[in-house]
Design a protein around this motif. Structure first.
Motif, short mmCIF file in Angstrom:
data_model
loop_
_atom_site.label_atom_id
_atom_site.label_comp_id
_atom_site.label_asym_id
_atom_site.label_seq_id
_atom_site.Cartn_x
_atom_site.Cartn_y
_atom_site.Cartn_z
N MET A 15 93.43 28.15 32.53
CA MET A 15 93.35 27.28 33.20
C MET A 15 94.20 25.97 32.87
SD MET A 15 91.69 28.31 36.00
CE MET A 15 91.87 26.80 36.73
N LEU A 16 93.69 25.82 31.33
CA LEU A 16 94.78 24.68 30.71
C LEU A 16 96.38 25.20 30.89
CD1 LEU A 16 92.52 24.52 27.49
CD2 LEU A 16 92.90 22.96 29.90
N LEU A 17 96.70 25.62 30.70
CA LEU A 17 97.91 26.09 31.00
C LEU A 17 98.81 25.78 32.26
CD1 LEU A 17 101.01 27.49 30.35
CD2 LEU A 17 100.15 29.21 30.82
N ILE A 18 98.15 26.19 33.23
CA ILE A 18 97.90 25.67 35.24
C ILE A 18 98.25 24.52 34.45
CG2 ILE A 18 97.54 25.68 37.31
CD1 ILE A 18 96.04 28.24 36.67
N MET A 19 96.70 23.58 33.90
CA MET A 19 96.77 21.85 34.73
C MET A 19 98.56 21.69 33.38
SD MET A 19 93.00 22.10 34.12
CE MET A 19 92.79 19.97 34.05
N GLY A 20 98.15 22.17 32.42
CA GLY A 20 99.26 21.04 31.51
C GLY A 20 100.71 21.65 32.25
N ILE A 21 101.28 22.65 33.12
CA ILE A 21 102.42 22.93 33.59
C ILE A 21 102.26 21.49 35.18
CG2 ILE A 21 103.52 24.40 35.68
CD1 ILE A 21 102.77 26.50 33.57
N ILE A 22 100.81 21.57 35.56
CA ILE A 22 100.70 20.53 36.52
C ILE A 22 101.13 19.40 35.75
CG2 ILE A 22 99.90 19.23 38.35
CD1 ILE A 22 98.35 22.35 38.75
N TRP A 23 100.64 19.26 35.27
CA TRP A 23 101.08 17.36 33.92
C TRP A 23 102.35 17.14 34.01
CZ3 TRP A 23 101.90 16.33 29.56
CH2 TRP A 23 101.84 14.75 28.85
N MET A 24 103.05 18.34 34.15
CA MET A 24 103.57 17.79 32.83
C MET A 24 105.37 18.12 34.13
SD MET A 24 104.20 20.98 30.42
CE MET A 24 106.20 20.69 29.93
N LEU A 26 104.08 16.40 37.01
CA LEU A 26 103.99 14.93 37.75
C LEU A 26 104.22 14.03 36.70
CD1 LEU A 26 100.01 15.81 38.98
CD2 LEU A 26 102.11 15.58 40.52
N THR A 27 104.20 13.97 35.94
CA THR A 27 105.08 13.40 34.79
C THR A 27 105.79 13.11 34.80
OG1 THR A 27 103.05 13.57 33.56
CG2 THR A 27 104.78 12.67 32.08
N TYR A 28 107.06 14.34 34.67
CA TYR A 28 108.17 14.06 35.04
C TYR A 28 109.19 13.39 35.85
CZ TYR A 28 113.31 15.97 35.62
OH TYR A 28 114.96 15.97 35.15
N TYR A 29 108.32 13.80 37.53
CA TYR A 29 108.78 13.00 38.61
C TYR A 29 108.32 11.64 38.63
CZ TYR A 29 108.37 11.56 43.57
OH TYR A 29 108.69 11.51 44.64
N ASN A 30 106.99 11.36 37.95
CA ASN A 30 106.91 9.88 37.81
C ASN A 30 108.01 9.57 36.84
OD1 ASN A 30 104.93 7.41 38.71
ND2 ASN A 30 104.44 8.43 36.09
N GLN A 31 108.01 10.53 35.93
CA GLN A 31 108.94 8.85 34.62
C GLN A 31 110.37 9.26 35.54
OE1 GLN A 31 109.99 11.69 31.19
NE2 GLN A 31 111.03 9.94 29.95
N GLN A 32 111.22 10.14 36.20
CA GLN A 32 112.34 10.16 36.70
C GLN A 32 112.02 8.68 37.99
OE1 GLN A 32 114.83 11.31 36.39
NE2 GLN A 32 114.06 11.98 34.63
N THR A 33 111.05 8.88 37.96
CA THR A 33 110.98 7.75 40.09
C THR A 33 110.97 6.42 38.88
OG1 THR A 33 110.30 9.13 41.09
CG2 THR A 33 109.55 6.73 42.00
#
Length: 487
Positions: A15-24, A26-33
């Motif tokens: 579960m932590l791995l899935i949440m970590g991937i999702i967070w990464m 979203l963070t990457y997309y938000n950073q690019q924007t």
């Protein structure tokens, strides 16, 4: 073996791995924007800074012309430095769409700086008219810069209008993606939770079912639990308990059966004892009869027969004693002579007996019937099989604090392997012995009597006879009959 704790950690890790991937993601997309937005915003800010810097430069120039002091001149130099730095940043904003406009924009800034410097120069040369004209030209260029800034910003807004709309659209899609990811994570969590709970509840259910079977008294069914964690170990322990209980029940049943058979045997034994007593010959009556025959043979002149009967009666009387009572070595030697008298009458010239005995050694105590079984063993195995008979020698002597008894025959001897088997009690036979006592019985009684090992040894080689050596400690205290009984 997979433990329950390890399963929990595995579930949490997934579960932590899935949440970590999702967070990464979203963070990457938000950073690019954010980077793209910041880039556009920096373009706007830089151009706006040009307008502000140009207006400030005109203000500082006006102040200098009104009051040409060193302070105001320094302020103008700072404004020029600021606008040149902003000019360099604006130059980096040049692209294919705005290359011409930005180039003109940069040239206007250069013109503003040059006009300002000329106005300062005229002012310092006291040319008021030239200085005023240059100031008016600088003011006009500053206005052009402001107008061009607005023009370029308007063009930039039109250029990035599509980008802003894409950001809005991506935000909507991201919101939908977040909902789908939430549903996916929820489904995965539910499946993982179901699998985890099933891996625990299924073995527990199997164990409960096995416990119900045991509660009904069925201990013959093996307990099987499909698991690879602590529950499997619990089931194995539970199955071992079932086996132990089943074995205990079988043992109780066997004991009950044996007790029943024992009761039946006791009844049969009492009946057989009554019948045996009716036909039993009293050994003491036989001993008295032998004495009577001995006296009659002596009166009739058969002295050898009388002596033989006396030896038989003495040997019988000695053998009637309990073998667990201690006797002196003297008594053992005396009965030994009586036994050899009987054997000489039996074998005549085939048997030769030699004795070398130190009478000062005969006071020590030994278990009863110690020497006779060994002598009888020599007679059976060394004299009887030989057509010409043989010789048996007995030697008793002192060796320090030990009394040594050596019994040697002239038989065919035995191998070293057989000697070890005899001493270790792996072979022993009392077949043919008048006492029913074998060699190993003598060895065990000596060990119990003295509380010591290795009191008996055998020396022999094939074809050279056999010698049995008994070591008796002279300093041993008298052992009571009660102590011997316990042994």
């Amino acid at each position: 073996m997979t433990t329950i704790q390890r399963k929990i950690w595995l579930l949490v890790s997934v579960m932590l791995l899935i949440m970590g991937i999702i967070w990464m993601m979203l963070t990457y997309y938000n950073q690019q924007t954010q980077e793209q937005t910041n880039t556009i915003l920096q373009r706007y800010l830089r151009m706006n800074e040009v307008t502000i810097a140009s207006q400030k430069m005109i203000t500082d120039l006006n102040n200098f012309l009104l009051d040409p002091t060193e302070f105001h001149k320094v302020q103008i130099e700072k404004s020029i430095q600021t606008i040149e730095e902003v000019q360099q940043d604006v130059a980096k904003l040049r692209n294919e769409e705005n290359a011409f406009a930005v180039t003109n924009y940069i040239h206007l800034i250069d013109s503003l700086v040059e006009t300002t410097q000329r106005s300062i120069l005229f002012s310092e040369e006291q040319e008021l008219e030239g200085s005023t004209n240059e100031f008016n030209e600088a003011n006009r260029i500053s206005m052009y810069i402001s107008e061009m800034t607005l023009s370029i910003l308007e063009r930039e807004l039109k250029t990035y209008n599509r980008f802003y709309r894409e950001i809005i659209q991506q935000s909507e899609e991201l919101k939908k993606l977040g909902i789908w990811i939430l549903l996916l994570v929820t489904a995965i969590l539910l499946l993982a939770t179901y699998w985890f709970s099933l891996s625990i509840t299924r073995p527990v259910h199997q164990l409960t079912k096995a416990a119900n079977v045991l509660a009904k008294g069925r201990f013959d069914e093996k307990i099987k639990v499909e698991s690879n964690d602590e529950i499997a170990f619990l089931a194995q322990t539970f199955d071992e308990m079932r086996i132990n209980i089943n074995d205990l029940i079988l043992e109780i049943q066997q004991k009950a059966q044996l007790e029943h058979e024992l009761q039946q045997s006791k009844l049969l034994l009492k009946d057989s004892q009554l019948k045996s007593l009716q036909s039993q010959i009293n050994p003491h009556f036989l001993f008295n009869t032998l004495n009577t025959l001995s006296k009659k043979a002596y009166l009739d002149g058969a002295e050898e027969t009388s002596d033989l009967l006396v030896s038989v009666a003495g040997l019988l009387r000695y053998n009637l004693k309990r073998i667990d009572r201690s006797v002196t070595l003297y008594e053992e030697v005396l009965v030994l002579y009586q036994y050899m008298e009987i054997q000489k009458a039996r074998f005549a010239d085939r048997l030769h007996f030699k004795a070398n005995i130190d009478e000062t050694c005969l006071h020590v105590n030994i278990p009863g019937l110690t020497l006779q079984p060994i002598i009888e063993n020599a007679v059976i195995h060394a004299i009887e099989p030989e057509e010409n008979g043989g010789t048996i020698s007995v030697r008793i002597y002192r060796d320090g604090s030990w009394i040594i008894v050596e019994i040697e025959d002239s038989g065919k001897g035995i191998t070293q392997e057989k000697i070890e088997l005899l001493l270790n009690g792996q072979i022993d036979s009392n077949e043919g012995h008048s006492t029913g006592i074998g060699f190993q019985n003598v060895v065990k009684r000596l060990h119990l009597f003295y509380g010591m090992d290795n009191l008996v040894s055998i020396k022999s080689e094939v074809g050279t006879g056999t010698k049995v050596i008994i070591q008796i400690p002279e300093t041993r205290e008298e052992i009571s009959d009660e102590a011997i009984d316990r042994g």
